[in-house]
Write a protein that holds these residues in place. Structure first.
Motif, PDB file in Angstrom:
ATOM      1  N   VAL A  62       1.621  25.388 104.922  1.00 23.57           N
ATOM      2  CA  VAL A  62       0.746  26.530 104.641  1.00 23.57           C
ATOM      3  C   VAL A  62       1.608  27.790 104.518  1.00 23.57           C
ATOM      4  O   VAL A  62       2.359  28.128 105.424  1.00 23.57           O
ATOM      5  N   PRO A  65       0.437  34.621 104.499  1.00 24.51           N
ATOM      6  CA  PRO A  65      -0.607  35.288 103.712  1.00 24.51           C
ATOM      7  C   PRO A  65       0.003  36.163 102.621  1.00 24.51           C
ATOM      8  O   PRO A  65       1.137  36.650 102.758  1.00 24.51           O
ATOM      9  N   ASN A  69      -4.142  42.066 100.052  1.00 25.82           N
ATOM     10  CA  ASN A  69      -5.409  41.368  99.960  1.00 25.82           C
ATOM     11  C   ASN A  69      -6.360  42.157  99.064  1.00 25.82           C
ATOM     12  O   ASN A  69      -6.694  43.310  99.345  1.00 25.82           O
ATOM     13  N   THR A  73      -8.709  34.669  95.313  1.00 24.08           N
ATOM     14  CA  THR A  73      -8.856  33.272  95.726  1.00 24.08           C
ATOM     15  C   THR A  73      -7.666  32.491  95.190  1.00 24.08           C
ATOM     16  O   THR A  73      -7.325  32.604  94.011  1.00 24.08           O
ATOM     17  N   LEU A  96      -5.894  23.252  99.693  1.00 21.14           N
ATOM     18  CA  LEU A  96      -5.548  24.351 100.597  1.00 21.14           C
ATOM     19  C   LEU A  96      -5.926  25.635  99.873  1.00 21.14           C
ATOM     20  O   LEU A  96      -5.440  25.891  98.765  1.00 21.14           O
ATOM     21  N   TRP A  98      -6.838  29.961  99.922  1.00 25.73           N
ATOM     22  CA  TRP A  98      -6.848  31.297 100.519  1.00 25.73           C
ATOM     23  C   TRP A  98      -8.106  32.013 100.044  1.00 25.73           C
ATOM     24  O   TRP A  98      -8.319  32.187  98.840  1.00 25.73           O
ATOM     25  N   SER A  99      -8.951  32.418 100.982  1.00 23.64           N
ATOM     26  CA  SER A  99     -10.178  33.129 100.648  1.00 23.64           C
ATOM     27  C   SER A  99     -10.666  33.835 101.905  1.00 23.64           C
ATOM     28  O   SER A  99     -10.512  33.303 103.022  1.00 23.64           O
ATOM     29  N   TRP A 103      -6.452  31.091 105.400  1.00 25.08           N
ATOM     30  CA  TRP A 103      -6.201  29.796 104.782  1.00 25.08           C
ATOM     31  C   TRP A 103      -7.144  28.757 105.383  1.00 25.08           C
ATOM     32  O   TRP A 103      -7.412  28.768 106.586  1.00 25.08           O
ATOM     33  N   ASN A 125     -14.926  23.631 105.433  1.00 23.15           N
ATOM     34  CA  ASN A 125     -13.591  24.205 105.561  1.00 23.15           C
ATOM     35  C   ASN A 125     -13.079  24.081 106.995  1.00 23.15           C
ATOM     36  O   ASN A 125     -13.834  24.252 107.948  1.00 23.15           O
ATOM     37  N   SER A 127     -10.011  25.791 109.191  1.00 21.19           N
ATOM     38  CA  SER A 127      -9.001  26.847 109.185  1.00 21.19           C
ATOM     39  C   SER A 127      -7.641  26.300 109.594  1.00 21.19           C
ATOM     40  O   SER A 127      -7.545  25.457 110.504  1.00 21.19           O
ATOM     41  N   PRO A 130      -0.666  29.771 108.945  1.00 24.15           N
ATOM     42  CA  PRO A 130       0.608  29.720 108.207  1.00 24.15           C
ATOM     43  C   PRO A 130       1.652  28.939 108.998  1.00 24.15           C
ATOM     44  O   PRO A 130       1.735  29.044 110.222  1.00 24.15           O
ATOM     45  N   PRO A 192       1.048  34.110  97.140  1.00 28.06           N
ATOM     46  CA  PRO A 192       1.930  33.767  98.261  1.00 28.06           C
ATOM     47  C   PRO A 192       3.395  33.935  97.873  1.00 28.06           C
ATOM     48  O   PRO A 192       3.768  33.791  96.710  1.00 28.06           O
TER      49      PRO A 192
END
Length: 243
Positions: A62, A65, A69, A73, A96, A98-99, A103, A125, A127, A130, A192
């Motif tokens: 992972v 982040p 932001n 997505t 996997l 990101w939203s 993650w 989902n 969680s 990273p 990323p």
């Protein structure tokens, strides 16, 4: 389950061989594939002529982040897709994503065409932080001309298992980085930090021996400097997305 404004793999609801149609982009930035590695399961090299595909597995760590932001997505996944002759198009994938500033992992089945979704289903989902090491797996449970069963999951995460039955076979495999609502000027901060690498990629035959993929590498029309590369590592083949 987190609500996502995009379903993963929708940009792939076409024949992967039609590379010019495999990506979506806009003057405002990235809205589709950043990069993709794909191959046909019919082109896998194997000493036994009667060997058939049984299982795909790949490792992924992972990422940290994104630095910025903007409610973007991001999807990272291996996937199996139906034959170009099949209608509607179908893709099965352990994702996997990101939203909403985090993650999470889930398994998805998406069917239809871009802009005309016919059906989708997914697990809840889960969680993940990273640095977490993940193993994504897609397996063929049963295969025939008119009845095909598949299982998709992240190893060790029971809530991510998705079992499906289809009247046709999934015959294309891919590794992808897909993103939406990524701006042009700040795309390096909204994606990323690379490299992002699928490692220990293994495609097993029905006798559990390894099959050798013939990867085709495709860049997105708006990729923010990301390149797709095939790496031959000591632990096995890898697909890398890096700037």
């Amino acid at each position: 389950m987190r609500n996502m404004s995009h379903q993963p793999g929708l940009a792939a609801m076409i024949d992967m061989a039609e590379q010019s149609e495999a990506f979506t982009s806009s003057v405002d930035g990235i809205n589709g594939y950043v990069g993709l590695a794909h191959c046909s399961l019919n082109d896998l090299a194997h000493p036994a002529s009667d060997a058939t595909f049984k299982r795909l597995s790949a490792r992924l760590t992972v990422p940290a982040p994104p630095s910025k932001n903007v409610h973007q997505t991001i999807f990272l996944f291996p996937g199996l897709q139906g034959s170009p002759a099949n209608a509607p198009k179908t893709i099965l994938q352990p994702v996997l994503a990101w939203s909403s500033d985090a993650w999470a992992i889930a398994s998805w089945l998406v069917r239809g065409q871009p802009g005309s979704l016919d059906f989708s289903t997914c697990t809840a989902n889960v969680s993940v932080a990273p640095g977490t090491n993940l193993i994504a797996i897609i397996e063929v449970q049963q295969k025939s001309s008119d009845s095909n069963s598949y299982s998709c999951r992240f190893d060790g995460y029971d809530g991510t298992t998705l079992n499906i039955d289809l009247p046709y076979q999934l015959t294309e495999v891919g590794m992808a980085l897909e993103a939406y609502q990524i701006g042009v000027e700040d795309c390096a901060m909204e994606l990323p930090h690379g490299p992002i690498t699928f490692t220990d990629i293994e495609l097993h035959a029905n006798d559990d021996s390894l099959m050798i993929p013939q990867w085709k590498l495709v860049q997105g029309t708006s990729s923010c400097g990301f390149k797709v590369a095939e790496r031959h590592m000591e632990s096995g083949d890898a697909i890398e997305f890096s700037r």
